[in-house]
Design a protein around this motif. Structure first.
Motif, PDB file in Angstrom:
ATOM      1  N   TRP A  10       0.825  -1.212   0.000  1.00 30.15           N
ATOM      2  CA  TRP A  10       0.000   0.000   0.000  1.00 30.15           C
ATOM      3  C   TRP A  10       0.862   1.267   0.000  1.00 30.15           C
ATOM      4  N   THR A  34      -1.335  11.222   6.721  1.00 33.23           N
ATOM      5  CA  THR A  34      -0.677  10.727   5.509  1.00 33.23           C
ATOM      6  C   THR A  34       0.729  11.318   5.377  1.00 33.23           C
ATOM      7  N   SER A  65      -2.178  10.101  -0.661  1.00 27.99           N
ATOM      8  CA  SER A  65      -3.271   9.137  -0.461  1.00 27.99           C
ATOM      9  C   SER A  65      -4.125   9.511   0.741  1.00 27.99           C
ATOM     10  N   HIS A  91      -7.961   6.559  -1.821  1.00 25.88           N
ATOM     11  CA  HIS A  91      -7.173   5.343  -1.928  1.00 25.88           C
ATOM     12  C   HIS A  91      -7.961   4.190  -1.289  1.00 25.88           C
ATOM     13  N   ILE A 112     -10.687   1.808  -6.297  1.00 25.88           N
ATOM     14  CA  ILE A 112     -10.651   2.197  -4.877  1.00 25.88           C
ATOM     15  C   ILE A 112     -10.640   0.934  -4.009  1.00 25.88           C
TER      16      ILE A 112
END
Ligand SMILES: Cc1cc2nc3c(=O)[nH]c(=O)nc-3n(C[C@H](O)[C@H](O)[C@H](O)COP(=O)(O)O)c2cc1C
Length: 320
Positions: A10, A34, A65, A91, A112
């Protein structure tokens, strides 16, 4: 560096997700999490607007993201919230408190990833069948709405029941908690209460003070606020909030409250007064005693957990 599917696939630096928290986690908090190396999420309540979703998402997107959290039970009457969330191109979309399956394929075709918070073995198996990318074990210790089973039994049950990556929500606000669930097999943590008084949260000064003063014994899991507001929350979920004079007076009453009851009248007359109004927070509030930036919280949890695991595992396994 900690290494799980969240860091390897990820692209996160820390396997830490900032929980979606309606009224508290907007674009600013999501962006801060983030930027610090986690994944920040925006909480969208049942009364929010599509404009709110798009505006907060635009702010969060400046950091890279981000995720959005929706409440499934509200979407039948508010399909505009789902449409806005998809349009915002997060995301990760969290579809919690209801069956996520009707929404999964639309997310997939829009690129998504989907998460859902689960509260039982049954919900976890159904979520895996529905094709979600991430299962969030949400224990009863968690702040805000949650189910009846505590984090630790639920984590063991869900790790046994499913093969998709699992992250843990509920009661984690120190590096020791992060280390514990990673050692158990979780791919990461989903942190709410630890971020309630972060600089970027939307909470007022008064609410922050109450949160910092509260102890782990000072919360209640209650339907009271949902009932007096006439919110259509499914019965299996109740909200964990700080106790106050209002919950002390009305929560223990055997009768179910309604928007027309005396409790509701008293509530409407005292919005913003936290002797009456709600502050949703989990039992980990007993670990939250000072304001800090979201970045400091994320780094403390991530770096702290790594240090603990290095030291502790070496000691535990010494001589083997
Ligand atoms: C103030 C507050 C608001 C919340 N709002 C939402 C929400 O809008 N959507 C959601 O899926 N979960 C919501 N939650 C639950 C969080 O996503 C998360 O499961 C929980 O905070 C994790 O437990 P912890 O508070 O012990 O860290 C909320 C939690 C809090 C404390």
């Amino acid at each position: 560096m900690l290494s799980t599917v969240l860091t390897k696939e990820w692209g996160l630096h820390y396997p830490i997700i900032g929980a979606p928290m309606a009224g508290v986690a907007g674009g600013a908090l999501a962006a801060a999490v983030t930027r610090a190396g986690g994944l920040g999420m925006i909480g969208v309540g049942s009364q929010a607007t599509a404009e709110f979703v798009l505006q907060e998402a635009a702010m969060a997107a400046e950091a890279g993201s981000f995720g959005i959290g929706l409440m499934v039970w509200a979407l039948a009457e508010r399909p505009d919230l789902f449409e806005a969330a998809v349009r915002a191109r997060p995301h990760l979309l969290s579809l919690s408190f209801g069956d996520p399956s009707p929404y999964v394929s639309r997310c997939r075709t829009s690129g998504i990833r989907v998460a859902t918070q689960v509260h039982s073995r049954e919900e976890a198996i159904a979520a895996e069948r529905a094709g979600v990318d991430l299962i969030v074990v949400q224990g009863n210790e968690a702040g805000g709405h949650t189910g009846a089973v505590a984090t630790l039994p639920l984590l063991q049950i869900v790790l046994d029941a499913v093969g998709v990556p699992v992250v843990v929500a509920g009661g984690i606000a120190a590096p020791t908690g992060v280390a514990a669930v990673l050692a158990a097999g979780a791919a990461g943590v989903w942190i709410g209460t630890a971020l309630l008084v972060s600089t970027e949260s939307r909470h007022s000064t008064e609410a922050r003070k109450r949160i910092m003063d509260a102890r782990e014994t000072g919360t209640v899991w209650t339907h009271l606020y949902d009932d007096i507001q006439g919110l259509a929350w499914p019965q299996e979920y109740a909200g964990r909030a700080l106790t106050n004079a209002f919950t002390g007076r009305w929560d223990a009453q055997a009768t179910q409250h309604t928007p027309g009851s005396r409790a509701a009248e008293a509530f409407r007359a005292a919005r913003g007064d936290y002797d009456t109004d709600y502050i949703y927070a989990g039992q980990a509030v007993g670990l939250v005693d000072r304001e800090a930036s979201a970045a400091d919280v994320v780094r403390l949890l991530g770096d702290g957990a790594e240090a603990i695991l290095r030291e502790r595992l070496t000691t535990l396994l010494a001589g083997t």
